[in-house]
Design a protein around this motif. Structure first.
Motif, mmCIF file in Angstrom:
data_model
loop_
_atom_site.group_PDB
_atom_site.id
_atom_site.type_symbol
_atom_site.label_atom_id
_atom_site.label_comp_id
_atom_site.label_asym_id
_atom_site.label_seq_id
_atom_site.Cartn_x
_atom_site.Cartn_y
_atom_site.Cartn_z
ATOM 1 N N ASP A 1 -9.289 6.637 -11.948
ATOM 2 C CA ASP A 1 -8.462 5.595 -11.340
ATOM 3 C C ASP A 1 -7.006 5.820 -11.750
ATOM 4 O O ASP A 1 -6.611 5.501 -12.866
ATOM 5 N N LEU A 2 -6.220 6.358 -10.840
ATOM 6 C CA LEU A 2 -4.828 6.680 -11.147
ATOM 7 C C LEU A 2 -3.950 5.439 -11.236
ATOM 8 O O LEU A 2 -2.788 5.530 -11.642
ATOM 9 N N THR A 3 -4.470 4.276 -10.854
ATOM 10 C CA THR A 3 -3.686 3.046 -10.936
ATOM 11 C C THR A 3 -3.839 2.360 -12.288
ATOM 12 O O THR A 3 -3.183 1.341 -12.534
ATOM 13 N N ARG A 4 -4.705 2.871 -13.153
ATOM 14 C CA ARG A 4 -4.821 2.342 -14.519
ATOM 15 C C ARG A 4 -4.802 3.529 -15.476
ATOM 16 O O ARG A 4 -5.846 4.061 -15.850
ATOM 17 N N THR B 1 0.815 -1.222 0.000
ATOM 18 C CA THR B 1 0.000 0.000 0.000
ATOM 19 C C THR B 1 0.844 1.265 0.000
ATOM 20 O O THR B 1 0.597 2.193 -0.788
ATOM 21 N N GLN B 2 1.846 1.320 0.842
ATOM 22 C CA GLN B 2 2.653 2.536 0.938
ATOM 23 C C GLN B 2 3.451 2.776 -0.341
ATOM 24 O O GLN B 2 3.616 3.922 -0.780
ATOM 25 N N VAL B 3 3.930 1.702 -0.948
ATOM 26 C CA VAL B 3 4.644 1.837 -2.217
ATOM 27 C C VAL B 3 3.712 2.384 -3.288
ATOM 28 O O VAL B 3 4.054 3.304 -4.038
ATOM 29 N N LEU B 4 2.507 1.822 -3.333
ATOM 30 C CA LEU B 4 1.542 2.244 -4.348
ATOM 31 C C LEU B 4 1.128 3.697 -4.156
ATOM 32 O O LEU B 4 1.075 4.470 -5.117
ATOM 33 N N LEU B 5 0.841 4.089 -2.924
ATOM 34 C CA LEU B 5 0.462 5.483 -2.660
ATOM 35 C C LEU B 5 1.601 6.434 -3.026
ATOM 36 O O LEU B 5 1.368 7.525 -3.567
ATOM 37 N N GLU C 1 -4.441 8.724 2.959
ATOM 38 C CA GLU C 1 -3.457 7.795 3.511
ATOM 39 C C GLU C 1 -3.977 6.360 3.525
ATOM 40 O O GLU C 1 -3.183 5.414 3.539
ATOM 41 N N HIS C 2 -5.286 6.188 3.553
ATOM 42 C CA HIS C 2 -5.860 4.844 3.566
ATOM 43 C C HIS C 2 -6.155 4.412 2.133
ATOM 44 O O HIS C 2 -6.626 5.215 1.320
#
Length: 358
Positions: A181-184, A27-31, A321-322
């Motif tokens: 969706d910033l992850t795609r 999670t922290q890496v992704l954020l 943060e979550h």
């Protein structure tokens, strides 16, 4: 009877993928990656695609792949959905691979591209909007917007009026867009002026793209399942550990009912997602119907699970943060990816001969 249970091989694959993602893309890496504007974790795709071999699951061994099936690919997507991992797996290893497999695999350009894709050396992406679902006509212009993972592609499969072309990404203008969706990541793709290599005629290309989008829609249900499972598990964990009035908030009857209802929805989602993956794996004549049912159902479950995750986490669920907001954005994005729930419901009506009222 269709066996929807996971095999030992699938369980081992799940463990390997989950361990990799926990180690490399937590999670922290992704954020942190999202804050940089580039969500792709360096080296992650090489490990997932090449070392684990996930990119070649749908590609036969004679073409350099693993010779597995959609069931195994679905397991990978469940784990990617749980972690909301930004990798071009759905777009590259599923949609693009299935599109290429529907072409003449004895052709040198197709065979070479499939081998490179299966080995994780090349990322190929079909240049169609993320919203394009099975049955939609592919674009025949060189300018397409809303293409998912184009920024990570080495080769773009570009539909044109006279067929399908493999175009090196370096010859294409790729303009990043700002997605929900910033992850795609989404991009506008302009392939005008790039010749590329023609790998299929127009009729073959249309059928191949339809096969690729059908497989993508069917396995997207597994991604949505994984996301919903994580949301439910995280919500149960939080409400068990969070106390109010000297009691765990999860012990309050109203919250118990909400989580129990969500559990039922997730169980049903698992059944239809597995059925879709199995139907694609065995080439069932009812695959189109099973995929449409899975998408019509799973897209709604993923959004509901993510909404409940945010709400039942209280104030912390609303913070950056979550990771709950990442799950909600991915669920909302997936809701219109590869065909909306409404489009799939229309497909179900057409496939079973029950047209909507005029």
């Amino acid at each position: 009877m269709t066996d929807l249970l996971y095999s030992e091989t699938e369980d081992d694959l799940r463990s390997a993928v989950r361990s990799l993602l926990a180690d490399r893309a937590g999670t922290q890496v992704l954020l942190g990656r999202i804050e940089t504007g580039d969500p792709y974790v360096p080296g992650l795709w090489k490990s997932l695609a090449g070392e684990i071999g996930a990119a070649g699951l749908l590609v036969p061994e004679k073409l350099g792949g693993q010779g597995a099936s959609h069931r195994e690919a679905a397991v990978v997507l469940e784990e990617l959905g749980r972690a909301v991992t930004p990798v071009p797996y759905l777009t590259g290893a599923v949609v693009a691979a299935e599109t290429l497999l529907a072409l003449d695999t004895d052709s040198a350009p197709v065979a070479e591209l499939l081998a490179a894709l299966a080995g994780g050396r090349t990322v190929a992406v079909l240049a169609v909007p993320l919203s394009a679902g099975p049955g939609t006509e592919p674009p025949t212009t060189d300018t397409v917007t809303g293409v998912a993972d184009a920024a990570a592609a080495d080769v773009l499969l570009v539909p044109r009026a006279d067929g399908l072309y493999a175009v090196p990404a370096a010859e294409v203008r790729i303009e990043p867009l700002t997605p929900l969706d910033l992850t795609r990541p989404l991009s506008a793709v302009d392939a005008s002026g790039a010749a590329g290599t023609r790998i299929a005629d127009a009729a073959t290309a249309r059928a191949a793209i339809g096969r690729g989008l059908l497989a993508g829609a069917g396995l997207l249900a597994s991604e949505q399942l994984g996301l919903a499972e994580w949301c439910l598990e995280e919500t149960v964990r939080h409400t068990r550990d969070r106390y109010q009035f000297n009691r765990p908030v999860g012990s309050f009857q109203a919250l118990k009912h909400r989580m129990a209802q969500l559990w039922l929805e997730v169980v049903n989602a698992r059944a239809v997602a597995r059925a879709a993956a199995d139907a694609l794996a065995v080439g069932s004549p009812d695959a189109a119907l099973t995929v449409a049912v899975a998408q019509a159902y799973c897209s709604k479950v993923a959004v509901h699970a993510a909404e409940e995750c945010v709400q039942l986490h209280g104030g912390i669920g609303m913070t950056w943060e979550h990771p709950a907001h990442l799950a909600l954005k991915r669920a909302k994005s997936d809701q219109i990816a590869l065909g909306s729930a409404g489009a799939h419901q229309d497909a179900i009506a057409a496939l079973v001969g029950l047209p909507a009222p005029a």
